[in-house]
Design a protein around this motif. Structure first.
Motif, PDB file in Angstrom:
ATOM      1  N   ARG A 228      31.457  27.988  16.120  1.00  0.00           N
ATOM      2  CA  ARG A 228      31.829  29.365  15.764  1.00  0.00           C
ATOM      3  C   ARG A 228      31.135  30.422  16.623  1.00  0.00           C
ATOM      4  O   ARG A 228      31.792  31.281  17.217  1.00  0.00           O
ATOM      5  CB  ARG A 228      31.539  29.624  14.288  1.00  0.00           C
ATOM      6  N   GLU A 229      29.820  30.378  16.668  1.00  0.00           N
ATOM      7  CA  GLU A 229      29.067  31.425  17.357  1.00  0.00           C
ATOM      8  C   GLU A 229      29.394  31.455  18.852  1.00  0.00           C
ATOM      9  O   GLU A 229      29.577  32.529  19.437  1.00  0.00           O
ATOM     10  CB  GLU A 229      27.562  31.224  17.142  1.00  0.00           C
ATOM     11  N   THR A 230      29.466  30.288  19.458  1.00  0.00           N
ATOM     12  CA  THR A 230      29.809  30.218  20.885  1.00  0.00           C
ATOM     13  C   THR A 230      31.188  30.787  21.140  1.00  0.00           C
ATOM     14  O   THR A 230      31.404  31.529  22.115  1.00  0.00           O
ATOM     15  CB  THR A 230      29.744  28.757  21.377  1.00  0.00           C
ATOM     16  N   PHE A 231      32.127  30.452  20.260  1.00  0.00           N
ATOM     17  CA  PHE A 231      33.498  30.932  20.437  1.00  0.00           C
ATOM     18  C   PHE A 231      33.562  32.456  20.302  1.00  0.00           C
ATOM     19  O   PHE A 231      34.212  33.129  21.110  1.00  0.00           O
ATOM     20  CB  PHE A 231      34.418  30.264  19.413  1.00  0.00           C
ATOM     21  N   LEU A 232      32.902  32.992  19.296  1.00  0.00           N
ATOM     22  CA  LEU A 232      32.974  34.441  19.053  1.00  0.00           C
ATOM     23  C   LEU A 232      32.374  35.250  20.197  1.00  0.00           C
ATOM     24  O   LEU A 232      32.795  36.390  20.454  1.00  0.00           O
ATOM     25  CB  LEU A 232      32.280  34.790  17.737  1.00  0.00           C
ATOM     26  N   LYS A 233      31.400  34.688  20.903  1.00  0.00           N
ATOM     27  CA  LYS A 233      30.815  35.393  22.043  1.00  0.00           C
ATOM     28  C   LYS A 233      31.811  35.608  23.165  1.00  0.00           C
ATOM     29  O   LYS A 233      31.623  36.484  24.020  1.00  0.00           O
ATOM     30  CB  LYS A 233      29.606  34.600  22.573  1.00  0.00           C
ATOM     31  N   LYS A 234      32.894  34.820  23.144  1.00  0.00           N
ATOM     32  CA  LYS A 234      33.880  34.896  24.222  1.00  0.00           C
ATOM     33  C   LYS A 234      35.152  35.626  23.806  1.00  0.00           C
ATOM     34  O   LYS A 234      36.152  35.591  24.502  1.00  0.00           O
ATOM     35  CB  LYS A 234      34.213  33.479  24.705  1.00  0.00           C
ATOM     36  N   VAL A 235      35.091  36.311  22.654  1.00  0.00           N
ATOM     37  CA  VAL A 235      36.235  37.085  22.176  1.00  0.00           C
ATOM     38  C   VAL A 235      36.246  38.448  22.858  1.00  0.00           C
ATOM     39  O   VAL A 235      35.193  39.065  23.059  1.00  0.00           O
ATOM     40  CB  VAL A 235      36.162  37.253  20.636  1.00  0.00           C
ATOM     41  N   SER A 236      37.410  38.921  23.204  1.00  0.00           N
ATOM     42  CA  SER A 236      37.569  40.224  23.852  1.00  0.00           C
ATOM     43  C   SER A 236      36.978  41.337  22.994  1.00  0.00           C
ATOM     44  O   SER A 236      37.072  41.323  21.761  1.00  0.00           O
ATOM     45  CB  SER A 236      39.052  40.495  24.097  1.00  0.00           C
ATOM     46  N   ASN A 237      36.383  42.323  23.652  1.00  0.00           N
ATOM     47  CA  ASN A 237      35.832  43.481  22.944  1.00  0.00           C
ATOM     48  C   ASN A 237      36.914  44.328  22.287  1.00  0.00           C
ATOM     49  O   ASN A 237      36.605  45.207  21.475  1.00  0.00           O
ATOM     50  CB  ASN A 237      35.018  44.344  23.901  1.00  0.00           C
ATOM     51  N   ASN A 238      38.162  44.078  22.664  1.00  0.00           N
ATOM     52  CA  ASN A 238      39.274  44.831  22.075  1.00  0.00           C
ATOM     53  C   ASN A 238      39.671  44.309  20.702  1.00  0.00           C
ATOM     54  O   ASN A 238      40.563  44.869  20.068  1.00  0.00           O
ATOM     55  CB  ASN A 238      40.496  44.796  23.005  1.00  0.00           C
ATOM     56  N   TYR A 239      39.029  43.231  20.254  1.00  0.00           N
ATOM     57  CA  TYR A 239      39.369  42.621  18.967  1.00  0.00           C
ATOM     58  C   TYR A 239      38.125  42.458  18.105  1.00  0.00           C
ATOM     59  O   TYR A 239      37.019  42.265  18.607  1.00  0.00           O
ATOM     60  CB  TYR A 239      40.030  41.252  19.184  1.00  0.00           C
ATOM     61  N   GLN A 240      38.340  42.548  16.795  1.00  0.00           N
ATOM     62  CA  GLN A 240      37.269  42.341  15.836  1.00  0.00           C
ATOM     63  C   GLN A 240      37.722  41.358  14.765  1.00  0.00           C
ATOM     64  O   GLN A 240      38.923  41.179  14.545  1.00  0.00           O
ATOM     65  CB  GLN A 240      36.863  43.662  15.182  1.00  0.00           C
ATOM     66  N   ILE A 241      36.761  40.728  14.098  1.00  0.00           N
ATOM     67  CA  ILE A 241      37.082  39.760  13.050  1.00  0.00           C
ATOM     68  C   ILE A 241      37.733  40.472  11.866  1.00  0.00           C
ATOM     69  O   ILE A 241      37.180  41.432  11.330  1.00  0.00           O
ATOM     70  CB  ILE A 241      35.827  39.010  12.592  1.00  0.00           C
ATOM     71  N   ASP A 242      38.903  39.993  11.472  1.00  0.00           N
ATOM     72  CA  ASP A 242      39.593  40.520  10.302  1.00  0.00           C
ATOM     73  C   ASP A 242      39.383  39.609   9.096  1.00  0.00           C
ATOM     74  O   ASP A 242      39.206  40.074   7.977  1.00  0.00           O
ATOM     75  CB  ASP A 242      41.096  40.654  10.606  1.00  0.00           C
ATOM     76  N   ARG A 243      39.390  38.283   9.355  1.00  0.00           N
ATOM     77  CA  ARG A 243      39.174  37.324   8.284  1.00  0.00           C
ATOM     78  C   ARG A 243      38.834  35.971   8.889  1.00  0.00           C
ATOM     79  O   ARG A 243      39.271  35.648   9.997  1.00  0.00           O
ATOM     80  CB  ARG A 243      40.431  37.203   7.407  1.00  0.00           C
ATOM     81  N   GLU A 244      38.068  35.152   8.152  1.00  0.00           N
ATOM     82  CA  GLU A 244      37.715  33.804   8.588  1.00  0.00           C
ATOM     83  C   GLU A 244      38.020  32.815   7.469  1.00  0.00           C
ATOM     84  O   GLU A 244      38.128  33.188   6.305  1.00  0.00           O
ATOM     85  CB  GLU A 244      36.224  33.728   8.936  1.00  0.00           C
ATOM     86  N   ASN A 245      38.130  31.535   7.843  1.00  0.00           N
ATOM     87  CA  ASN A 245      38.386  30.503   6.849  1.00  0.00           C
ATOM     88  C   ASN A 245      37.756  29.201   7.323  1.00  0.00           C
ATOM     89  O   ASN A 245      37.754  28.901   8.523  1.00  0.00           O
ATOM     90  CB  ASN A 245      39.890  30.323   6.639  1.00  0.00           C
ATOM     91  N   ILE A 246      37.211  28.433   6.380  1.00  0.00           N
ATOM     92  CA  ILE A 246      36.596  27.137   6.682  1.00  0.00           C
ATOM     93  C   ILE A 246      37.151  26.098   5.718  1.00  0.00           C
ATOM     94  O   ILE A 246      37.189  26.329   4.507  1.00  0.00           O
ATOM     95  CB  ILE A 246      35.062  27.190   6.539  1.00  0.00           C
ATOM     96  N   ILE A 247      37.587  24.947   6.267  1.00  0.00           N
ATOM     97  CA  ILE A 247      38.013  23.815   5.444  1.00  0.00           C
ATOM     98  C   ILE A 247      37.503  22.534   6.099  1.00  0.00           C
ATOM     99  O   ILE A 247      37.791  22.266   7.269  1.00  0.00           O
ATOM    100  CB  ILE A 247      39.552  23.735   5.314  1.00  0.00           C
ATOM    101  N   ASP A 248      36.742  21.762   5.356  1.00  0.00           N
ATOM    102  CA  ASP A 248      36.276  20.436   5.799  1.00  0.00           C
ATOM    103  C   ASP A 248      35.645  20.441   7.188  1.00  0.00           C
ATOM    104  O   ASP A 248      35.943  19.578   8.029  1.00  0.00           O
ATOM    105  CB  ASP A 248      37.440  19.435   5.769  1.00  0.00           C
TER     106      ASP A 248
END
Length: 258
Positions: A228-248
């Motif tokens: 998760r953390e590694t992936f989020l570091k590579k998200v464009s600055n033009n986008y922000q987290i709206d919602r997250e979900n975790i399953i298994d």
């Protein structure tokens, strides 16, 4: 046909190999989760290369193209939409019939459920693009939940006959599919939502192309919680987290354009 039952403790190691990780199926036997790879190919040397522990069974005298479907389970794709593999034509917008026919997307995998649950509330009257469509379950969900138009692409041409069959069985006719990568999509076409349920290494390869399409929402799934953390570091600055979900142990995120 070979059945490789992978030691659960070795799954993270197996995910280092993109091809092997894409073949893993999660099954439940007597209440316990098992990680299985079904393959016509002898994978012993590949698994031993990563020191992955496994049990091996050989399945003989079966028509596997039919036999493997006995392991499929019906269930809830989202909190309001049920999926089934029973061959019947469904007009009900809250029920999806999916015949995966060896294409990814049975409805039961955690990453599919994560993507579907992040996607479903958004799609009414929107234009949706699914990247890596497989059996078409997320595209069909979008169409049945009121999407104005759905585009879908997959690199594997063998999935498209199955995808078209699933569209017919679910009475949807506003999905436009093509064989190819997201790179071939015309950025001049306005898209409101992009959804991609693919392993994280591929998501990282195509993310810039998706950001350049500039949809209002992006749904990414197919990512392990530990990534998760590694992936989020590579998200464009033009986008922000709206919602997250975790399953298994799997994580997905819905991003909203700033």
């Amino acid at each position: 046909m070979y059945k490789y039952i992978i030691n659960a403790e070795d799954i993270d190691v197996l995910n280092q190999d993109e091809k092997l990780s894409s073949m893993v199926v999660e099954e439940y036997f007597k209440g316990n989760k098992e990680y299985i790879i079904y393959s016509e190919e002898d994978l012993i040397n590949k698994l031993k290369k990563y020191n992955i522990r496994f049990d091996l069974q050989k399945i003989v005298d079966e028509d596997w193209s039919v036999k493997w479907k006995e392991y499929l389970k019906d269930g809830w794709l989202t909190y309001t939409t049920y999926f089934t593999h029973t061959p019947k034509q469904f007009d009900d917008r809250d029920v999806l019939y999916i015949n995966p026919s060896m294409a990814f997307g049975t409805g039961d995998h955690p990453t599919t459920k994560i993507a579907a649950r992040l996607l479903e509330p958004l799609v009414k009257d929107k234009v949706v693009l699914e990247v890596g469509s497989g059996s078409g379950i997320l595209s069909i969900l979008s169409a049945k939940k009121g999407a104005k138009k759905v585009f879908a692409c997959d690199n594997d041409i063998n999935t498209f006959g199955n995808f078209k069959e699933n569209c017919r069985l679910n009475n949807v006719n506003n999905i436009y599919m093509w064989c190819g990568s997201i790179d071939s999509f015309k950025t001049s076409v306005k898209v409101d939502i992009v959804v991609a349920n693919i392993i994280s290494s591929v998501l990282l390869m195509i993310k810039e192309t998706i950001f350049n399409i500039n949809p209002e929402f992006i749904v990414f799934s197919g990512i392990l919680v530990g990534e998760r953390e590694t992936f989020l570091k590579k998200v464009s600055n033009n986008y922000q987290i709206d919602r997250e979900n975790i399953i298994d142990g799997w994580w997905g995120v819905r991003l909203k354009r700033c």
